[in-house]
Motif scaffolding. Structure first.
Motif, PDB file in Angstrom:
ATOM      1  N   THR A   1       1.951   2.901  -3.132  1.00  0.00           N
ATOM      2  CA  THR A   1       1.314   2.767  -4.436  1.00  0.00           C
ATOM      3  C   THR A   1       0.952   4.995  -4.604  1.00  0.00           C
ATOM      4  O   THR A   1       0.826   5.058  -3.081  1.00  0.00           O
ATOM      5  CB  THR A   1      -0.034   2.701  -4.474  1.00  0.00           C
TER       6      THR A   1
ATOM      7  N   TRP B   1      -4.086   1.573  -6.575  1.00  0.00           N
ATOM      8  CA  TRP B   1      -3.097   0.362  -6.179  1.00  0.00           C
ATOM      9  C   TRP B   1      -3.437   0.193  -7.590  1.00  0.00           C
ATOM     10  O   TRP B   1      -4.421   0.365  -8.350  1.00  0.00           O
ATOM     11  CB  TRP B   1      -4.173  -0.436  -5.878  1.00  0.00           C
TER      12      TRP B   1
ATOM     13  N   ASN C   1       0.714  -1.151   0.250  1.00  0.00           N
ATOM     14  CA  ASN C   1      -0.022   0.626  -0.433  1.00  0.00           C
ATOM     15  C   ASN C   1       1.084   0.990  -0.189  1.00  0.00           C
ATOM     16  O   ASN C   1       0.684   2.009  -0.822  1.00  0.00           O
ATOM     17  CB  ASN C   1      -0.957  -0.241   0.584  1.00  0.00           C
TER      18      ASN C   1
END
Length: 155
Positions: free
Chosen positions: A56, A60, A53
């Motif tokens: 990004t 995503w 996570n």
């Protein structure tokens, strides 16, 4: 006259059937594997690097395959991308030379670059237990993808 007419009638009956069978064979060969990857797939790894996570930039990264048109679209983490793909049995796969991407600048472009650089090297795919793995000609893992949307806390 009858000797000339009979071959013409046979040709008129056989040629349309021959051409239609050629037409139906190509889509049938592509339909089965393409249908298996139809829809949206999220990157969980690019090469040997897991997508987390925190990697990004904006969104995503994902790809959405449309077997009816042979087109793919998606997001590489920051920019939108689209192009064509060819999916053949057994397990053959390539992205077209027509892949394009928007050119926005994001704070961290490292994941974006990895995704965009990896796609032209894809030559094969495997689909097992809900995981799509894209590999290069030599079998090197290019990307791993999942249908499940990652949650905010995924690491």
């Amino acid at each position: 006259m009858k000797k000339t007419l009979l071959p013409l009638l046979l040709a008129a009956a056989v040629l349309p059937a021959a051409f239609s069978s050629c037409k139906s064979q190509k889509p049938a060969a592509q339909a089965a594997p393409s249908a298996a990857i139809d829809g949206k797939w999220y990157f969980t790894a690019v090469g040997d690097t897991e997508v987390r996570n925190s990697d990004t930039a904006e969104e995503w990264p994902y790809l959405m395959f449309d077997p009816a048109t042979g087109r793919v679209s998606g997001n590489a983490g920051c920019n939108q991308l689209s192009g064509s793909y060819t999916c053949t049995a057994p397990g053959g796969f390539t992205f077209g030379d027509d892949m394009i991407s928007t050119r926005m600048m994001c704070p961290d472009m490292s994941l974006e670059r990895k995704v965009l650089q990896s796609l032209p090297t894809v030559r094969h795919y495997t689909l097992k237990d809900g995981t799509l793995t894209l590999t290069a000609e030599d079998g090197t893992r290019v990307a791993v993808m999942s249908r499940t949307a990652p949650t905010v806390g995924d690491q």
